[in-house]
Each structure stands twice: as structure tokens, then as C-alpha cells.
Design an enzyme around this catalytic site. Structure first.
Site: not given
Length: 137
Positions: A90, A92, A96, A98
Site C-alpha cells: 500500500q 499511500v 484506496h 484500484h
């Protein structure tokens, strides 16, 4: 410590946004697997899926589903790859998803993800416009 994705969600950093509301923000990945590779983040800062409060899970994944259809339609892709890392890989530390447009024989194999770039800012902006228009249609 600041979070890159929180800064994007707050409008403090530029991004080619394709969607935003009170729950989530979606924007083009700057190093896409293929043009139209979108990252969808919860507006609220959480690091992993396990950290996403249970009442937020459904609303967030409704947006994952909607953006997946828009990425496929907007890019003319035959399908998509939807993935999420939790801590390991990961890049960041903000949850999130994708959403990657896929076509047969596109060269993507397993979990080897050869990153690329957009030709220029106009190519990225045009790709974002296609996905946004697919959301409206």
C-alpha cells in the site's frame, strides 16, 4: 503528518478527478497500469479496509461498483480489475481501491503490474472526461 490522498480529497493537491461526493473521491492514478486506471478513496481518512467504519462499508462499495462500470464504459474496456492492498504494497497509507480497465491480451499477468504514464496532461484530462461522462450516462 499529512496524507497525500487526504490532500487530494481536500482539493489541496491537483488530481484528475472523475468523481466526488460526501463519501468518496475518485481520480486517475498518476502511474496507471492502463489509461483510465482510477483510485477510489473514502473522503474520511482510514488506512485499511478493517479501519473503515461498518456503516461506511456499504456506501463506499456502492461507489466502487458505480466507478467500475464507468471505467469500463468510459474507456471502452472489455472488463476491469478491481483491487485493494492493506498495508503490504500500500504505497499511500489511506484506503484506496484500484479500478483498472482490462482487455484480453493486454499484457497484465498475475500481480506483475508494469506501470506507465499518460502521454501528457491532455491525455490524462481527456481520459478523466470520458469516465466522468460515463458516470452521467
Amino acid at each position: 503528518m499529512t496524507c497525500l490522498f487526504c490532500d487530494i480529497a481536500a482539493g489541496e493537491l491537483p488530481a484528475h478527478r472523475v468523481y466526488e461526493d460526501e463519501v468518496a473521491v475518485a481520480f486517475l492514478d498518476t502511474r496507471p497500469l492502463f489509461p483510465g486506471h482510477v483510485l477510489l478513496i473514502p473522503r474520511r481518512h482510514v488506512e485499511t479496509l478493517a479501519d473503515l467504519p461498518e456503516p461506511d462499508v456499504g456506501p463506499f462499495f456502492v461507489r466502487v461498483r458505480r466507478l467500475t462500470a464507468a471505467v469500463e464504459k468510459g474507456t471502452g474496456a472489455a472488463g476491469s480489475f478491481v483491487a485493494m492492498n492493506n498495508r503490504v504494497s500500500q504505497s499511500v497509507p489511506h484506503l484506496h481501491v484500484h479500478i483498472v480497465p482490462r482487455n484480453r491480451k493486454d499484457g497484465l499477468r498475475g500481480f506483475f503490474w508494469p506501470r506507465t504514464t499518460y502521454r501528457d496532461e491532455e491525455h490524462a484530462a481527456a481520459t478523466a472526461r470520458l469516465i466522468r461522462s460515463a458516470l452521467d450516462g
